[in-house]
Design a protein around this motif. Structure first.
Motif, PDB file in Angstrom:
ATOM      1  N   GLU A  27      75.995  35.911 -41.888  1.00 14.85           N
ATOM      2  CA  GLU A  27      75.802  37.772 -41.943  1.00 14.85           C
ATOM      3  C   GLU A  27      74.566  38.282 -41.791  1.00 14.85           C
ATOM      4  O   GLU A  27      73.818  37.475 -42.484  1.00 14.85           O
ATOM      5  CB  GLU A  27      76.518  37.810 -43.221  1.00 14.85           C
ATOM      6  CG  GLU A  27      76.860  39.277 -43.317  1.00 14.85           C
ATOM      7  CD  GLU A  27      78.081  39.871 -42.635  1.00 14.85           C
ATOM      8  OE1 GLU A  27      77.979  41.027 -42.470  1.00 14.85           O
ATOM      9  OE2 GLU A  27      78.825  38.920 -42.359  1.00 14.85           O
ATOM     10  N   ASN A  28      74.510  39.145 -40.996  1.00 15.74           N
ATOM     11  CA  ASN A  28      73.209  39.662 -40.588  1.00 15.74           C
ATOM     12  C   ASN A  28      73.147  40.976 -41.682  1.00 15.74           C
ATOM     13  O   ASN A  28      73.847  42.020 -41.353  1.00 15.74           O
ATOM     14  CB  ASN A  28      72.939  40.093 -39.430  1.00 15.74           C
ATOM     15  CG  ASN A  28      72.656  38.988 -38.389  1.00 15.74           C
ATOM     16  OD1 ASN A  28      72.120  38.061 -38.879  1.00 15.74           O
ATOM     17  ND2 ASN A  28      73.035  39.215 -37.074  1.00 15.74           N
ATOM     18  N   ILE A  29      72.101  40.762 -42.526  1.00 15.50           N
ATOM     19  CA  ILE A  29      71.963  42.043 -43.483  1.00 15.50           C
ATOM     20  C   ILE A  29      71.016  42.860 -43.046  1.00 15.50           C
ATOM     21  O   ILE A  29      69.781  42.543 -42.998  1.00 15.50           O
ATOM     22  CB  ILE A  29      71.555  41.556 -44.944  1.00 15.50           C
ATOM     23  CG1 ILE A  29      72.547  40.378 -45.490  1.00 15.50           C
ATOM     24  CG2 ILE A  29      71.491  42.913 -45.865  1.00 15.50           C
ATOM     25  CD1 ILE A  29      74.077  40.988 -45.794  1.00 15.50           C
ATOM     26  N   ASP A  30      71.485  44.034 -42.366  1.00 14.95           N
ATOM     27  CA  ASP A  30      70.390  45.000 -41.946  1.00 14.95           C
ATOM     28  C   ASP A  30      69.427  45.647 -42.773  1.00 14.95           C
ATOM     29  O   ASP A  30      69.892  45.592 -44.249  1.00 14.95           O
ATOM     30  CB  ASP A  30      71.286  46.187 -41.132  1.00 14.95           C
ATOM     31  CG  ASP A  30      72.281  45.671 -40.265  1.00 14.95           C
ATOM     32  OD1 ASP A  30      71.743  44.378 -39.534  1.00 14.95           O
ATOM     33  OD2 ASP A  30      73.192  46.131 -39.716  1.00 14.95           O
ATOM     34  N   ALA A  31      68.333  46.024 -42.195  1.00  9.56           N
ATOM     35  CA  ALA A  31      67.313  46.903 -43.198  1.00  9.56           C
ATOM     36  C   ALA A  31      68.157  48.037 -43.912  1.00  9.56           C
ATOM     37  O   ALA A  31      68.883  48.712 -43.055  1.00  9.56           O
ATOM     38  CB  ALA A  31      66.314  47.234 -42.282  1.00  9.56           C
ATOM     39  N   GLY A  32      67.703  48.181 -45.003  1.00 12.73           N
ATOM     40  CA  GLY A  32      68.171  49.417 -45.632  1.00 12.73           C
ATOM     41  C   GLY A  32      69.484  49.112 -46.259  1.00 12.73           C
ATOM     42  O   GLY A  32      70.312  50.013 -46.887  1.00 12.73           O
ATOM     43  N   ASN A  33      69.985  47.501 -46.414  1.00 14.30           N
ATOM     44  CA  ASN A  33      71.045  47.014 -47.190  1.00 14.30           C
ATOM     45  C   ASN A  33      70.662  46.034 -47.801  1.00 14.30           C
ATOM     46  O   ASN A  33      69.734  45.214 -47.894  1.00 14.30           O
ATOM     47  CB  ASN A  33      72.106  46.902 -46.139  1.00 14.30           C
ATOM     48  CG  ASN A  33      72.436  47.941 -45.120  1.00 14.30           C
ATOM     49  OD1 ASN A  33      73.570  48.684 -45.437  1.00 14.30           O
ATOM     50  ND2 ASN A  33      71.861  48.140 -44.062  1.00 14.30           N
ATOM     51  N   VAL A  34      71.899  45.708 -48.954  1.00 13.36           N
ATOM     52  CA  VAL A  34      71.540  44.404 -49.840  1.00 13.36           C
ATOM     53  C   VAL A  34      72.885  43.574 -49.600  1.00 13.36           C
ATOM     54  O   VAL A  34      73.829  44.626 -49.724  1.00 13.36           O
ATOM     55  CB  VAL A  34      70.983  44.453 -51.147  1.00 13.36           C
ATOM     56  CG1 VAL A  34      69.481  45.195 -51.138  1.00 13.36           C
ATOM     57  CG2 VAL A  34      71.992  45.597 -51.978  1.00 13.36           C
ATOM     58  N   GLU A  68      78.207  43.857 -48.066  1.00  9.44           N
ATOM     59  CA  GLU A  68      77.030  44.619 -48.049  1.00  9.44           C
ATOM     60  C   GLU A  68      77.125  45.869 -48.564  1.00  9.44           C
ATOM     61  O   GLU A  68      77.874  46.669 -48.340  1.00  9.44           O
ATOM     62  CB  GLU A  68      76.762  44.419 -46.396  1.00  9.44           C
ATOM     63  CG  GLU A  68      75.509  44.952 -45.982  1.00  9.44           C
ATOM     64  CD  GLU A  68      75.266  44.748 -44.441  1.00  9.44           C
ATOM     65  OE1 GLU A  68      74.115  45.320 -43.996  1.00  9.44           O
ATOM     66  OE2 GLU A  68      76.093  44.226 -43.704  1.00  9.44           O
ATOM     67  N   PHE A  69      76.114  46.297 -49.113  1.00  9.50           N
ATOM     68  CA  PHE A  69      75.743  47.503 -49.487  1.00  9.50           C
ATOM     69  C   PHE A  69      74.502  48.351 -49.156  1.00  9.50           C
ATOM     70  O   PHE A  69      73.552  47.762 -49.189  1.00  9.50           O
ATOM     71  CB  PHE A  69      75.771  47.557 -51.076  1.00  9.50           C
ATOM     72  CG  PHE A  69      76.982  47.617 -52.091  1.00  9.50           C
ATOM     73  CD1 PHE A  69      77.776  48.586 -52.614  1.00  9.50           C
ATOM     74  CD2 PHE A  69      77.664  46.092 -51.925  1.00  9.50           C
ATOM     75  CE1 PHE A  69      79.161  48.464 -53.276  1.00  9.50           C
ATOM     76  CE2 PHE A  69      78.927  45.915 -52.743  1.00  9.50           C
ATOM     77  CZ  PHE A  69      79.671  47.211 -53.472  1.00  9.50           C
ATOM     78  N   PRO A  70      74.762  49.646 -48.749  1.00 12.79           N
ATOM     79  CA  PRO A  70      73.549  50.197 -48.151  1.00 12.79           C
ATOM     80  C   PRO A  70      72.799  50.721 -49.322  1.00 12.79           C
ATOM     81  O   PRO A  70      73.450  51.204 -50.182  1.00 12.79           O
ATOM     82  CB  PRO A  70      74.034  51.506 -47.159  1.00 12.79           C
ATOM     83  CG  PRO A  70      75.582  51.681 -48.049  1.00 12.79           C
ATOM     84  CD  PRO A  70      76.196  50.112 -48.324  1.00 12.79           C
ATOM     85  N   THR A  71      71.641  50.811 -49.250  1.00 13.25           N
ATOM     86  CA  THR A  71      70.593  51.362 -50.173  1.00 13.25           C
ATOM     87  C   THR A  71      69.939  52.582 -49.736  1.00 13.25           C
ATOM     88  O   THR A  71      69.192  53.081 -50.580  1.00 13.25           O
ATOM     89  CB  THR A  71      69.671  50.138 -50.544  1.00 13.25           C
ATOM     90  OG1 THR A  71      68.958  49.780 -49.566  1.00 13.25           O
ATOM     91  CG2 THR A  71      70.440  49.135 -51.490  1.00 13.25           C
ATOM     92  N   PHE A  72      70.111  52.745 -48.697  1.00 17.21           N
ATOM     93  CA  PHE A  72      69.612  54.136 -48.208  1.00 17.21           C
ATOM     94  C   PHE A  72      70.597  55.299 -48.291  1.00 17.21           C
ATOM     95  O   PHE A  72      71.434  55.284 -49.094  1.00 17.21           O
ATOM     96  CB  PHE A  72      69.300  54.119 -46.525  1.00 17.21           C
ATOM     97  CG  PHE A  72      70.543  53.890 -45.796  1.00 17.21           C
ATOM     98  CD1 PHE A  72      71.481  55.105 -45.478  1.00 17.21           C
ATOM     99  CD2 PHE A  72      71.074  52.686 -45.509  1.00 17.21           C
ATOM    100  CE1 PHE A  72      72.841  54.890 -44.646  1.00 17.21           C
ATOM    101  CE2 PHE A  72      72.225  52.430 -44.808  1.00 17.21           C
ATOM    102  CZ  PHE A  72      73.113  53.688 -44.496  1.00 17.21           C
ATOM    103  N   THR A  73      69.870  56.594 -48.435  1.00 23.18           N
ATOM    104  CA  THR A  73      70.555  57.790 -48.745  1.00 23.18           C
ATOM    105  C   THR A  73      71.877  58.012 -48.268  1.00 23.18           C
ATOM    106  O   THR A  73      71.762  57.930 -47.098  1.00 23.18           O
ATOM    107  CB  THR A  73      69.801  58.864 -48.643  1.00 23.18           C
ATOM    108  OG1 THR A  73      68.291  58.794 -49.537  1.00 23.18           O
ATOM    109  CG2 THR A  73      70.268  60.284 -49.246  1.00 23.18           C
ATOM    110  N   GLN A  74      72.741  58.166 -49.211  1.00 23.12           N
ATOM    111  CA  GLN A  74      74.187  58.415 -48.605  1.00 23.12           C
ATOM    112  C   GLN A  74      74.514  60.057 -48.955  1.00 23.12           C
ATOM    113  O   GLN A  74      74.074  60.579 -49.992  1.00 23.12           O
ATOM    114  CB  GLN A  74      75.297  57.821 -49.420  1.00 23.12           C
ATOM    115  CG  GLN A  74      75.093  55.950 -49.360  1.00 23.12           C
ATOM    116  CD  GLN A  74      75.270  55.627 -47.900  1.00 23.12           C
ATOM    117  OE1 GLN A  74      76.247  55.888 -47.416  1.00 23.12           O
ATOM    118  NE2 GLN A  74      74.167  55.131 -47.128  1.00 23.12           N
ATOM    119  N   SER A  75      75.258  60.656 -48.041  1.00 22.83           N
ATOM    120  CA  SER A  75      75.740  62.148 -48.318  1.00 22.83           C
ATOM    121  C   SER A  75      77.213  62.208 -48.239  1.00 22.83           C
ATOM    122  O   SER A  75      77.884  61.740 -46.921  1.00 22.83           O
ATOM    123  CB  SER A  75      75.064  62.928 -47.191  1.00 22.83           C
ATOM    124  OG  SER A  75      75.475  64.325 -47.090  1.00 22.83           O
TER     125      SER A  75
END
Length: 276
Positions: A27-34, A68-75
């Motif tokens: 699995e590729n974990i993209d930047a801004g995600n954990v 995978e969970f995004p850690t960048f700002t969600q709206s």
């Protein structure tokens, strides 16, 4: 030899089959995600105490799952709903929330809710936002909500910061878009119209007063100028009267005499010089 060929074909097909069904994947974990690794079997079934950083992660898909969970700002733009104030006035609220996730709390979030982030947003977080508005509205009247809009929204934000923060959801910004009931909106419009009319009348009165002061100042200036001129003329006349003496009159008469003595009814002439 034919038997060896058949065995080779079977082995080749078996190798391809095993390659297709083998459990190992990445699995590729993209930047801004954990990503979090979940054990599906065994005594340690559940979420590992390891937060996977960005990059490629290899795992056994038969025994492990990666979420995978995004850690960048969600709206998130939530559906509008109605809140009730102390005096039973109903306000419509159309909230929009901006937030992000604390990466260290991702395993805890999944342990607690066992849901993807999209479902958490429309479940726990949505209910938390609605409750925050309802709790805040219970301590305000309809008039105080509109006249203390900033205080009301700060109270909602404080509730969200405390409630969401303890679970790892970091509050960033909230837009309320509060709409008052039609009756209150009409009262507000009428009040604003009255205030504008009063301010306009006050401005007109101040302008008229200023113009009147200008006219009074001009009149006072003209009157003062006239008075000064009259006083000057009076003082000049008094000065002239003081300087006119009998001797001065006779000197003026002599200076203007043409040598002919005036005649009188008695037939004579007289010249009164009055020189001493």
């Amino acid at each position: 030899m034919r038997r060896n060929f058949i065995i080779g074909i079977v082995a080749f097909v078996g190798a391809i089959f095993l390659l297709l069904i083998q459990p190992f994947s990445f699995e590729n974990i993209d930047a801004g995600n954990v990503g979090i690794k979940i054990n599906l079997y065994g005594s340690e079934k559940g979420v590992d105490n390891i937060t996977l950083v960005t990059g490629r992660v290899w795992y056994n898909s038969w025994t492990t799952k990666i979420i995978e969970f995004p850690t960048f700002t969600q709206s998130v733009d939530y559906d509008s709903f109605v809140i009730t104030t102390q005096d039973a006035a109903e306000f419509k609220v159309d909230p929009k929330l901006n937030y992000h996730i604390n990466p260290d709390k991702v395993p805890q979030i999944y342990r607690q809710y066992r849901r993807p982030l999209a479902e958490i947003q429309q479940g726990f977080m949505k209910n938390t936002i609605y409750d925050a508005y309802r709790i805040a509205a219970n301590s305000f009247t309809s008039d105080s909500v509109m006249s203390n809009r900033e205080v009301f929204e700060n109270r909602v934000q404080n509730i969200l910061t405390q409630t969401l923060g303890k679970d790892g959801f970091i509050y960033d910004q909230l837009t309320s878009a509060i709409t008052p009931p039609p009756s209150l909106r009409q009262m507000i419009d009428e009040k604003n119209t009255s205030i504008q009319a009063r301010l306009k009348a006050e401005n007109m009165a101040k302008q008229a007063e200023a113009e009147a002061k200008v006219l009074v100042a001009k009149a006072q200036g003209q009157a003062q100028a006239t008075l000064i001129k009259a006083r000057a003329e009076a003082e000049a006349n008094q000065l002239r009267q003081k300087t006119i003496t009998p001797l001065l009159i006779q000197q003026e008469w002599v200076a203007k005499w043409n040598g002919v003595l005036p005649t009188t009814n008695a037939g004579g002439a007289s010249l009164m010089l009055g020189i001493k």
